[in-house]
Design a protein around this motif. Structure first.
Motif, PDB file in Angstrom:
ATOM      1  N   ILE A   1     -15.245 149.348 -34.659  1.00  0.00           N
ATOM      2  CA  ILE A   1     -15.404 148.094 -33.929  1.00  0.00           C
ATOM      3  C   ILE A   1     -15.238 146.985 -34.964  1.00  0.00           C
ATOM      4  N   VAL A   2     -14.370 146.020 -34.685  1.00  0.00           N
ATOM      5  CA  VAL A   2     -14.108 144.933 -35.633  1.00  0.00           C
ATOM      6  C   VAL A   2     -14.600 143.628 -35.014  1.00  0.00           C
ATOM      7  N   LEU A   3     -15.562 143.000 -35.682  1.00  0.00           N
ATOM      8  CA  LEU A   3     -16.211 141.802 -35.141  1.00  0.00           C
ATOM      9  C   LEU A   3     -15.959 140.609 -36.057  1.00  0.00           C
ATOM     10  N   PRO A   4     -15.309 139.542 -35.561  1.00  0.00           N
ATOM     11  CA  PRO A   4     -15.062 138.353 -36.396  1.00  0.00           C
ATOM     12  C   PRO A   4     -16.276 137.431 -36.438  1.00  0.00           C
ATOM     13  N   ILE A   5     -16.494 136.825 -37.597  1.00  0.00           N
ATOM     14  CA  ILE A   5     -17.588 135.865 -37.788  1.00  0.00           C
ATOM     15  C   ILE A   5     -17.042 134.687 -38.591  1.00  0.00           C
ATOM     16  N   ILE A   6     -17.401 133.481 -38.165  1.00  0.00           N
ATOM     17  CA  ILE A   6     -17.036 132.275 -38.910  1.00  0.00           C
ATOM     18  C   ILE A   6     -18.307 131.531 -39.278  1.00  0.00           C
ATOM     19  N   HIS A   7     -18.373 131.059 -40.501  1.00  0.00           N
ATOM     20  CA  HIS A   7     -19.524 130.241 -40.898  1.00  0.00           C
ATOM     21  C   HIS A   7     -19.037 128.910 -41.461  1.00  0.00           C
ATOM     22  N   ARG A   8     -19.889 127.902 -41.349  1.00  0.00           N
ATOM     23  CA  ARG A   8     -19.574 126.548 -41.816  1.00  0.00           C
ATOM     24  C   ARG A   8     -20.757 125.988 -42.596  1.00  0.00           C
ATOM     25  N   GLY A   9     -20.471 125.090 -43.524  1.00  0.00           N
ATOM     26  CA  GLY A   9     -21.510 124.432 -44.314  1.00  0.00           C
ATOM     27  C   GLY A   9     -21.869 125.146 -45.602  1.00  0.00           C
ATOM     28  N   PHE A  10     -21.383 126.358 -45.803  1.00  0.00           N
ATOM     29  CA  PHE A  10     -21.732 127.112 -46.999  1.00  0.00           C
ATOM     30  C   PHE A  10     -21.065 126.530 -48.243  1.00  0.00           C
ATOM     31  N   ASP A  11     -19.974 125.803 -48.053  1.00  0.00           N
ATOM     32  CA  ASP A  11     -19.332 125.131 -49.182  1.00  0.00           C
ATOM     33  C   ASP A  11     -20.194 123.984 -49.691  1.00  0.00           C
ATOM     34  N   GLU A  12     -21.019 123.407 -48.823  1.00  0.00           N
ATOM     35  CA  GLU A  12     -21.925 122.343 -49.249  1.00  0.00           C
ATOM     36  C   GLU A  12     -23.186 122.911 -49.888  1.00  0.00           C
ATOM     37  N   MET A  13     -23.608 124.068 -49.432  1.00  0.00           N
ATOM     38  CA  MET A  13     -24.786 124.715 -50.007  1.00  0.00           C
ATOM     39  C   MET A  13     -24.515 125.239 -51.414  1.00  0.00           C
ATOM     40  N   MET A  14     -23.300 125.763 -51.647  1.00  0.00           N
ATOM     41  CA  MET A  14     -22.939 126.305 -52.956  1.00  0.00           C
ATOM     42  C   MET A  14     -21.503 125.887 -53.286  1.00  0.00           C
ATOM     43  N   PRO A  15     -21.329 124.607 -53.642  1.00  0.00           N
ATOM     44  CA  PRO A  15     -19.977 124.122 -53.951  1.00  0.00           C
ATOM     45  C   PRO A  15     -19.447 124.742 -55.248  1.00  0.00           C
ATOM     46  N   GLU A  16     -18.168 125.017 -55.259  1.00  0.00           N
ATOM     47  CA  GLU A  16     -17.552 125.622 -56.443  1.00  0.00           C
ATOM     48  C   GLU A  16     -17.495 124.653 -57.622  1.00  0.00           C
ATOM     49  N   LYS A  17     -17.322 123.372 -57.331  1.00  0.00           N
ATOM     50  CA  LYS A  17     -17.215 122.375 -58.403  1.00  0.00           C
ATOM     51  C   LYS A  17     -18.258 121.288 -58.179  1.00  0.00           C
ATOM     52  N   TYR A  18     -19.455 121.568 -58.648  1.00  0.00           N
ATOM     53  CA  TYR A  18     -20.587 120.671 -58.409  1.00  0.00           C
ATOM     54  C   TYR A  18     -20.975 119.894 -59.664  1.00  0.00           C
ATOM     55  N   PHE A  19     -21.109 120.593 -60.779  1.00  0.00           N
ATOM     56  CA  PHE A  19     -21.567 119.965 -62.017  1.00  0.00           C
ATOM     57  C   PHE A  19     -20.612 120.371 -63.137  1.00  0.00           C
ATOM     58  N   TYR A  20     -19.832 119.399 -63.592  1.00  0.00           N
ATOM     59  CA  TYR A  20     -18.814 119.664 -64.614  1.00  0.00           C
ATOM     60  C   TYR A  20     -17.885 120.809 -64.192  1.00  0.00           C
ATOM     61  N   GLY A  21     -17.506 120.779 -62.920  1.00  0.00           N
ATOM     62  CA  GLY A  21     -16.564 121.765 -62.419  1.00  0.00           C
ATOM     63  C   GLY A  21     -17.133 123.152 -62.233  1.00  0.00           C
ATOM     64  N   ARG A  22     -18.447 123.284 -62.226  1.00  0.00           N
ATOM     65  CA  ARG A  22     -19.088 124.591 -62.088  1.00  0.00           C
ATOM     66  C   ARG A  22     -19.990 124.617 -60.866  1.00  0.00           C
ATOM     67  N   ARG A  23     -20.359 125.818 -60.444  1.00  0.00           N
ATOM     68  CA  ARG A  23     -21.291 125.966 -59.331  1.00  0.00           C
ATOM     69  C   ARG A  23     -22.688 125.535 -59.780  1.00  0.00           C
ATOM     70  N   PRO A  24     -23.523 125.077 -58.845  1.00  0.00           N
ATOM     71  CA  PRO A  24     -24.916 124.794 -59.197  1.00  0.00           C
ATOM     72  C   PRO A  24     -25.649 126.090 -59.520  1.00  0.00           C
ATOM     73  N   PRO A  25     -26.672 126.045 -60.374  1.00  0.00           N
ATOM     74  CA  PRO A  25     -27.401 127.269 -60.725  1.00  0.00           C
ATOM     75  C   PRO A  25     -28.172 127.864 -59.549  1.00  0.00           C
ATOM     76  N   LEU A  26     -28.545 127.023 -58.596  1.00  0.00           N
ATOM     77  CA  LEU A  26     -29.262 127.464 -57.400  1.00  0.00           C
ATOM     78  C   LEU A  26     -28.613 126.833 -56.174  1.00  0.00           C
ATOM     79  N   PRO A  27     -28.753 127.459 -55.000  1.00  0.00           N
ATOM     80  CA  PRO A  27     -28.179 126.860 -53.793  1.00  0.00           C
ATOM     81  C   PRO A  27     -28.815 125.512 -53.493  1.00  0.00           C
ATOM     82  N   LEU A  28     -28.004 124.587 -52.991  1.00  0.00           N
ATOM     83  CA  LEU A  28     -28.497 123.260 -52.651  1.00  0.00           C
ATOM     84  C   LEU A  28     -29.231 123.298 -51.318  1.00  0.00           C
ATOM     85  N   CYS A  29     -30.062 122.284 -51.099  1.00  0.00           N
ATOM     86  CA  CYS A  29     -30.925 122.260 -49.907  1.00  0.00           C
ATOM     87  C   CYS A  29     -30.519 121.150 -48.942  1.00  0.00           C
ATOM     88  N   ASN A  30     -31.170 121.188 -47.781  1.00  0.00           N
ATOM     89  CA  ASN A  30     -30.994 120.180 -46.739  1.00  0.00           C
ATOM     90  C   ASN A  30     -29.560 120.119 -46.207  1.00  0.00           C
TER      91      ASN A  30
END
Length: 286
Positions: free
Chosen positions: A177-206
């Motif tokens: 059984i193949v089930l598709p899932i889409i999620h949104r907002g995860f790029d804001e929680m853990m952006p790839e280029k947040y601080f000097y082009g790097r990910r934040p050490p912890l997930p962002l909040c709010n």
């Protein structure tokens, strides 16, 4: 190969205590990030919960999703009620990038006991641990994949999918059984280029996170196999046969050479991509 630690992935490793500890800890982290640090809304959650808990015995489940951050898994499961992410038996297996999750023995042990299967990006669909993923499907387990193959944080249509997921569908004795899932907002929680082009050490909040579950994708696999075989026979040449490097496989009762497999994997991937894209457009409206 020592750091891959196949033995740590076994359910009977130390009587299952490490697996239960890791799954529980990761589940608690996922729920905290999804529901305490951020606000997560899960749409059509019952479809996933039902398939995870009470699908027919022996029938494997493959969930496929877009890939927006390094924390998509496990945080996306933390947004589902019913403690889905805490049960070591019900918890998903997931294909995980070897260069990120298996950097050293400590990481390897944690991810292995957490039901992660190492995949070498660019290693092809017949690399060693794809056979392990296939074995989990043969057991009737739940496997999650990110068929785009890497993190993409732009809000654009689903890209051309890698063939790994399609090959697992075709090679599994019982069609999953193949089930598709889409999620949104995860790029804001853990952006790839947040601080000097790097990910934040912890997930962002709010942040507002959204997980949208679709409906199972319907495959007429025997018909797709027949079409692939017919299409491949029109393109087979002596040079093609000499250059073939993939093993011949059986799917839906037929033998498929490399050319037929390429045709079949393309068709399966396009169907999955189309389903994910339709769900992505729906998720934008919700």
């Amino acid at each position: 190969m020592g750091r891959i630690m196949e033995w740590a992935a076994r359910s009977d490793h130390l009587r299952g205590v490490p697996r239960k500890a890791v799954i529980t800890a990761v589940g608690a982290f996922a729920r905290a990030v999804a529901n305490l640090c951020n606000k997560t809304t899960a749409h059509n959650a019952d479809t996933l919960m039902t398939l995870v808990r009470s699908r027919p015995p022996g029938v494997p489940l493959i969930t496929v999703s877009n890939h927006m951050s390094t924390l998509d898994d496990p945080v996306m499961w933390g947004g589902f009620k019913g403690l889905l992410s805490f049960d070591p038996e019900l918890a998903r297996w997931v294909l995980a990038a070897e260069d990120i999750c298996f950097k050293n023995p400590v990481f390897s042990y944690i991810f292995r006991t957490g039901k992660c299967i190492p995949i070498t990006r660019g290693g092809g669909i017949y690399q060693e641990h794809m056979s392990e993923a296939l074995e989990r499907l043969k057991d009737g387990s739940w496997l999650h994949t990110f068929p785009e193959g890497k993190v993409f944080q732009e809000d654009v249509p689903i890209r051309r999918l890698k063939w790994g997921t399609a090959s697992l569908i075709a090679r599994c004795p019982v069609t999953p059984i193949v089930l598709p899932i889409i999620h949104r907002g995860f790029d804001e929680m853990m952006p790839e280029k947040y601080f000097y082009g790097r990910r934040p050490p912890l997930p962002l909040c709010n942040k507002n996170l959204k997980v949208v579950v679709g409906e199972p994708i319907e495959f007429d696999l025997p018909m797709m196999v027949q079409t692939a075989v017919s299409a491949s026979s029109d393109h087979v040449t002596e040079d093609t046969l000499q250059e073939a490097k993939w093993p011949v496989i059986s799917s839906a009762g037929q033998k498929l050479d490399e050319t037929a497999q390429r045709c079949l994997y393309t068709a399966l991937s396009q169907k999955i991509q189309s389903s994910l894209e339709s769900l992505r457009l729906l998720a934008k409206r919700l």
